[in-house]
Each structure stands twice: as C-alpha cells, then as structure tokens.
Design a protein around this motif. Structure first.
Motif, short mmCIF file in Angstrom:
data_model
loop_
_atom_site.label_atom_id
_atom_site.label_comp_id
_atom_site.label_asym_id
_atom_site.label_seq_id
_atom_site.Cartn_x
_atom_site.Cartn_y
_atom_site.Cartn_z
N HIS A 111 0.82 -1.22 0.00
CA HIS A 111 0.00 0.00 0.00
C HIS A 111 0.86 1.28 0.00
CE1 HIS A 111 -3.76 2.16 1.02
NE2 HIS A 111 -3.02 2.89 1.84
N HIS A 115 1.05 4.43 -2.65
CA HIS A 115 0.86 5.87 -2.39
C HIS A 115 1.95 6.68 -3.11
CE1 HIS A 115 -2.53 6.58 0.19
NE2 HIS A 115 -2.16 5.71 1.09
N SER A 136 0.24 9.43 5.77
CA SER A 136 -1.12 8.88 5.76
C SER A 136 -1.61 8.69 7.18
CB SER A 136 -1.13 7.55 4.98
OG SER A 136 -0.48 6.57 5.73
N ASP A 316 -6.81 7.09 0.05
CA ASP A 316 -6.80 5.73 -0.48
C ASP A 316 -7.65 5.60 -1.74
OD1 ASP A 316 -5.12 5.04 1.52
OD2 ASP A 316 -6.60 3.97 2.73
ZN ZN Z 1 -3.34 4.88 2.49
#
Ligand code: ZN
Ligand code: KG4
Length: 347
Positions: A111, A115, A136, A316
């Motif tokens: 993840h 980003h 984040s 996200d």
């Molecule tokens: Zn995220």
C-alpha cells in the motif's frame, strides 16, 4: 501489446477498484464506508463486512466505466499489506479467486509503495531518483525512489503518524472522525502563528508526533495557559469548552502549521543529506491545503522540482494500486496463485 490491469484496494475503510491500460487510468471507483463516523474511528469488523457488501459492485462498476471486459485484463493487482487484516483478506481473496478463475497473473501490492507511485498517474515522466514524503493515517515516511520498483524508506515516524496527529488533535478539539480534513477547513479561517506548539527534536530523518499531541492535550486542559502539565492550572470543563469554541480556527491553524513544519523540516534535511532535489508528496495527509502550499513554496524557494498528486489520488484509491501493478507487471513481479501460499508484497 497494451497491458491492462484490474486493481483492488481494501486496506482500511474504502472499497476501491480501478482499471489502467499502459499506466493510463481508465476508471477509478470507490465506495467510502460511512458506518464508522459514529464510533470515532474505523471499526475493523464493520469495515470487513462493508467490504464484502461493496466489492462486487465496485469492481463491476470499474470494469463497466473503463469499457474493458474481464477477458482482456492481463493481471489482477491488489493491496496485500499493510492494513486491517479482515479488510485486506476480503480484497485479497477476491483478487486471488478472480485471477485463478480467469487464469491471469496476480500482483501483490504494498500500500505504501502505491501511495508513492500515485505521483506517476498524472506525471508519468517524473524523473528518478526522487524523494517522497508519504503521509497517511498509519504511516509517515521519507522514501528515496530510484525507480518505480526500487524504493528505500530513509526516515519514518517513531510513534504516531501525521494523519493520526491530525485526527487525534481533532478529537481533542471535539471534532468528529476523521478530523484531519476538518482541521484543514477551520485552519483556513485562523492564524497559524497564534499558538506556538513545540517542535520535537528527533535526530536524523525520523519523525515524532506523540509529544505534540500531549502538549495540545495540556494546552486545552489549561484553557491556553500552558503547554505543560500543571494540576493547579487545569480549567473546568466549561472553561475548556469555551476556550476551544472561541479559538477553534486559530487552534486548528496553529496545530496544522506545526505538523506541516515538522514534516517539511525533515524533508528539507533529506534533500540536503541525499542531494536529491526532486521531491514529491503522497498519502491522505497530502490532501492538506497547508501542506500542499508549504511544500510548493519550499520547492520554489530552494529550486527543487515538486510533484503533488491531485486530491483523488492522495487518499486511499485503487488507481494507485493499478499503476503499481502495471510497473510490477513490467518487472514480472507476480504473486503465487498456489492456494496454500500467502503472498507478501515487497517493495
Ligand atoms: Zn493509504
Ligand atoms: O492515505 P489515507 O487515505 O489512508 C491511510 O492509508 O491511512 O490517509 C488517511 C488520513 C487520515 O488521518 C485523514 O485525517 C488524513 O489522511 N487526511 C487529512 C486531510 N485529508 C485526509 N489530514 C489533513 N488534512 C486533510 N485535508
């Protein structure tokens, strides 16, 4: 032959799917879960259940909007980690089942790498190496990016993430979850130099936000009289509420200004240490208007090149999983489809 990736993101409370062809995003769908607002944070069990409800319609919509049919998809990419385990399992099992049934490769995506690579969606010519400040809800990282698939974390938070610092400060101010975007809104009407919250002195390129949170807590408890713990200064609940009510925009602007200055000081230090003057921003907190303005001004003043994703690619989303999946596909980095094995996304 063009490369078509179907991507799925389900690491937290957004169920998302996207389709990209040769790195160009054709669709980017997202179902945001609202059930958590009443609980002051994401409830993992509710999140997993909502993913189960949303995943089929969201994937179907992403395919429909892209005009791509399942048989022309070359690979299925999904968020393997990090995230809430139940949420990750829903997206992961769905992606693996789809890949198995279609006989297509599976790509496990980290993840946080995704980003960073969200920057390539609108800036495919972005030159490497660059330094990315990834901020984040769960992470705060300085990442040295040598290529889309070669990255190194050179600094990170030793306690709370920047998003947590925003959300926890907002909670102390009595604002609902997630408070980050609300602090941003109130800050627009306030003075950031009104209340001077302390900047932590952490060596190297790591970050710390827990001290800031504590000083905000004491400052509010003392109704603005001190940042430190003094039992004799603690105000009554009514005085505390009234202090917040009267000063909310200035409090938000001052908290935001301090979080932004902590982030940008470390980013500048990383530029000096590495000599890399291409900088980029990523992650949900990069939606923050103070941070976007601050990094742009810093880049201009110091003659850095600066890339910031547009808002839908900061928080996200599955487009960032798709672009990462595309680069991992080009590098032939596939996950095992053996039903007995569990994938691990490396970056
Ligand atoms: Zn995220
Ligand atoms: O990247 P993200 O969508 O999810 C995670 O991977 O964690 O980041 C979510 C975080 C939350 O803490 C949220 O409050 C913060 O990003 N955020 C903001 C803003 N928009 C989202 N924080 C400050 N200002 C904003 N405008």
């Amino acid at each position: 032959m063009p490369v078509c990736i179907l991507a799925i993101e389900s690491s937290c409370d957004e169920t998302a799917a996207a389709v990209c062809v040769d790195g160009k995003i054709l669709s980017n769908e997202i179902a945001t879960q609202v059930a958590h607002a009443n609980f002051g944070g994401v409830v993992p069990e509710l999140a997993s259940r909502a993913h189960l409800q949303h995943i089929v319609p969201v994937v179907a919509l992403a395919l429909q909007k892209s005009g791509v049919s399942l048989d022309t998809v070359d690979a299925i990419a999904y968020t393997q980690s990090p995230g809430l385990i139940g949420s990750l399992l829903v997206g992961g099992q769905f992606a693996k089942s789809l890949a198995l049934s279609l006989g297509k490769p599976l790509i496990a995506v980290h993840h946080m790498q995704a980003h960073v690579l969200a920057n390539l969606i609108e800036h495919p010519q972005l030159s490497f190496p660059f330094l990315c400040l990834t901020v984040s809800g769960g992470h705060t990282q300085l990442v040295k990016c040598d290529s889309p698939t070669r990255m190194e974390v050179i600094g990170e938070t030793i306690d709370d993430a920047a998003g947590e610092a925003f959300d926890k400060s907002a909670k102390l101010l009595g604002l609902p979850y997630p408070g980050g975007p609300l602090i941003d809104q109130y800050a627009k009407r306030g003075r950031g130099d009104r209340f001077a919250f302390p900047e932590p002195q952490i060596a190297g390129l790591d970050f710390s936000f827990s001290g800031l949170k504590t000083s905000i807590l004491y400052f509010l408890q003392n109704a603005g009289k001190s940042h430190a713990y003094h039992p004799e200064l603690i105000a009554t609940p009514e005085e505390q509420r009234s202090f917040i009510e009267t000063n909310l925009p200035d409090l938000c602007a001052s908290i935001q200004q301090r979080i932004v200055s902590i982030l940008l000081h470390k980013l500048k230090k990383a530029v000096v240490l590495t000599g890399i003057k291409n900088i980029a921003l990523a992650g949900g907190v990069s939606a923050n208007s103070g941070l976007r303005t601050g990094i742009t001004e810093m880049a201009k003043l110091n003659h850095y090149t600066c890339t910031i994703p547009s808002l839908p690619y900061c928080t996200d989303n599955a487009a960032m999983i798709a672009i990462t999946g595309y680069h991992k596909y080009l590098d032939k980095q596939f996950a095992s489809l053996d039903i007995r094995s569990s994938a691990k996304a490396t970056w």
